[in-house]
Scaffold this motif. Sequence first.
Motif, mmCIF file in Angstrom:
data_model
loop_
_atom_site.group_PDB
_atom_site.id
_atom_site.type_symbol
_atom_site.label_atom_id
_atom_site.label_comp_id
_atom_site.label_asym_id
_atom_site.label_seq_id
_atom_site.Cartn_x
_atom_site.Cartn_y
_atom_site.Cartn_z
ATOM 1 N N GLU A 17 0.799 -1.217 0.000
ATOM 2 C CA GLU A 17 0.000 0.000 0.000
ATOM 3 C C GLU A 17 0.837 1.276 0.000
ATOM 4 O O GLU A 17 0.302 2.361 0.109
ATOM 5 C CB GLU A 17 -0.944 -0.009 1.197
ATOM 6 C CG GLU A 17 -1.962 -1.123 1.122
ATOM 7 C CD GLU A 17 -2.903 -1.123 2.296
ATOM 8 O OE1 GLU A 17 -3.016 -0.091 2.966
ATOM 9 O OE2 GLU A 17 -3.520 -2.164 2.536
ATOM 10 N N VAL A 18 2.145 1.128 -0.096
ATOM 11 C CA VAL A 18 3.027 2.297 -0.143
ATOM 12 C C VAL A 18 3.082 2.767 -1.591
ATOM 13 O O VAL A 18 3.470 2.024 -2.483
ATOM 14 C CB VAL A 18 4.441 1.949 0.377
ATOM 15 C CG1 VAL A 18 5.374 3.128 0.238
ATOM 16 C CG2 VAL A 18 4.368 1.500 1.818
ATOM 17 N N ASN A 19 2.675 4.018 -1.804
ATOM 18 C CA ASN A 19 2.671 4.546 -3.162
ATOM 19 C C ASN A 19 3.393 5.895 -3.191
ATOM 20 O O ASN A 19 4.032 6.293 -2.223
ATOM 21 C CB ASN A 19 1.250 4.652 -3.702
ATOM 22 C CG ASN A 19 0.351 5.442 -2.773
ATOM 23 O OD1 ASN A 19 0.825 6.202 -1.940
ATOM 24 N ND2 ASN A 19 -0.948 5.262 -2.914
ATOM 25 N N THR A 20 3.252 6.593 -4.267
ATOM 26 C CA THR A 20 3.961 7.864 -4.451
ATOM 27 C C THR A 20 3.547 8.901 -3.428
ATOM 28 O O THR A 20 4.396 9.658 -2.940
ATOM 29 C CB THR A 20 3.693 8.408 -5.870
ATOM 30 O OG1 THR A 20 4.013 7.381 -6.818
ATOM 31 C CG2 THR A 20 4.542 9.614 -6.160
ATOM 32 N N SER A 21 2.291 8.943 -3.057
ATOM 33 C CA SER A 21 1.845 9.941 -2.083
ATOM 34 C C SER A 21 2.511 9.731 -0.719
ATOM 35 O O SER A 21 2.772 10.697 0.004
ATOM 36 C CB SER A 21 0.326 9.927 -1.948
ATOM 37 O OG SER A 21 -0.113 8.681 -1.467
ATOM 38 N N PHE A 22 2.809 8.492 -0.365
ATOM 39 C CA PHE A 22 3.542 8.232 0.875
ATOM 40 C C PHE A 22 4.918 8.877 0.825
ATOM 41 O O PHE A 22 5.346 9.523 1.774
ATOM 42 C CB PHE A 22 3.673 6.723 1.122
ATOM 43 C CG PHE A 22 4.645 6.399 2.220
ATOM 44 C CD1 PHE A 22 4.286 6.561 3.542
ATOM 45 C CD2 PHE A 22 5.915 5.942 1.924
ATOM 46 C CE1 PHE A 22 5.180 6.261 4.565
ATOM 47 C CE2 PHE A 22 6.806 5.642 2.927
ATOM 48 C CZ PHE A 22 6.449 5.801 4.251
ATOM 49 N N TYR A 23 5.613 8.692 -0.276
ATOM 50 C CA TYR A 23 6.962 9.239 -0.396
ATOM 51 C C TYR A 23 6.952 10.767 -0.442
ATOM 52 O O TYR A 23 7.844 11.409 0.102
ATOM 53 C CB TYR A 23 7.670 8.662 -1.617
ATOM 54 C CG TYR A 23 7.952 7.187 -1.465
ATOM 55 C CD1 TYR A 23 8.875 6.738 -0.533
ATOM 56 C CD2 TYR A 23 7.276 6.249 -2.229
ATOM 57 C CE1 TYR A 23 9.136 5.388 -0.373
ATOM 58 C CE2 TYR A 23 7.522 4.895 -2.088
ATOM 59 C CZ TYR A 23 8.462 4.478 -1.155
ATOM 60 O OH TYR A 23 8.694 3.138 -1.001
ATOM 61 N N VAL A 24 5.950 11.349 -1.070
ATOM 62 C CA VAL A 24 5.826 12.811 -1.084
ATOM 63 C C VAL A 24 5.579 13.328 0.334
ATOM 64 O O VAL A 24 6.211 14.288 0.783
ATOM 65 C CB VAL A 24 4.701 13.259 -2.048
ATOM 66 C CG1 VAL A 24 4.418 14.741 -1.907
ATOM 67 C CG2 VAL A 24 5.074 12.929 -3.478
ATOM 68 N N GLY A 25 4.676 12.688 1.053
ATOM 69 C CA GLY A 25 4.416 13.073 2.438
ATOM 70 C C GLY A 25 5.629 12.886 3.321
ATOM 71 O O GLY A 25 5.940 13.730 4.163
ATOM 72 N N LEU A 26 6.330 11.778 3.137
ATOM 73 C CA LEU A 26 7.558 11.530 3.896
ATOM 74 C C LEU A 26 8.593 12.607 3.627
ATOM 75 O O LEU A 26 9.260 13.091 4.546
ATOM 76 C CB LEU A 26 8.114 10.150 3.544
ATOM 77 C CG LEU A 26 9.431 9.761 4.196
ATOM 78 C CD1 LEU A 26 9.262 9.648 5.708
ATOM 79 C CD2 LEU A 26 9.938 8.453 3.608
#
Length: 65
Positions: free
Chosen positions: A34-43
Amino acid sequence: MLKKIPAFTVNLSFNLEPVYAIILAFLFFEEGEEVNTSFYVGLFFVMASVILQTLISVRRSKYSY
């Protein structure tokens, strides 16, 4: 430690605990479905805010006598 780093910065770094847990789950338990691009942007935004806040507070304490 709080003599050199403001309480706000320490609190901000403690609030990263859920991010640490997600990263550890991703690495050790392969829970990355469930880790997607929005996770990395938020991180990125969270980590950038912690780093910037730390740099700003260190500079302020360095120049204030």
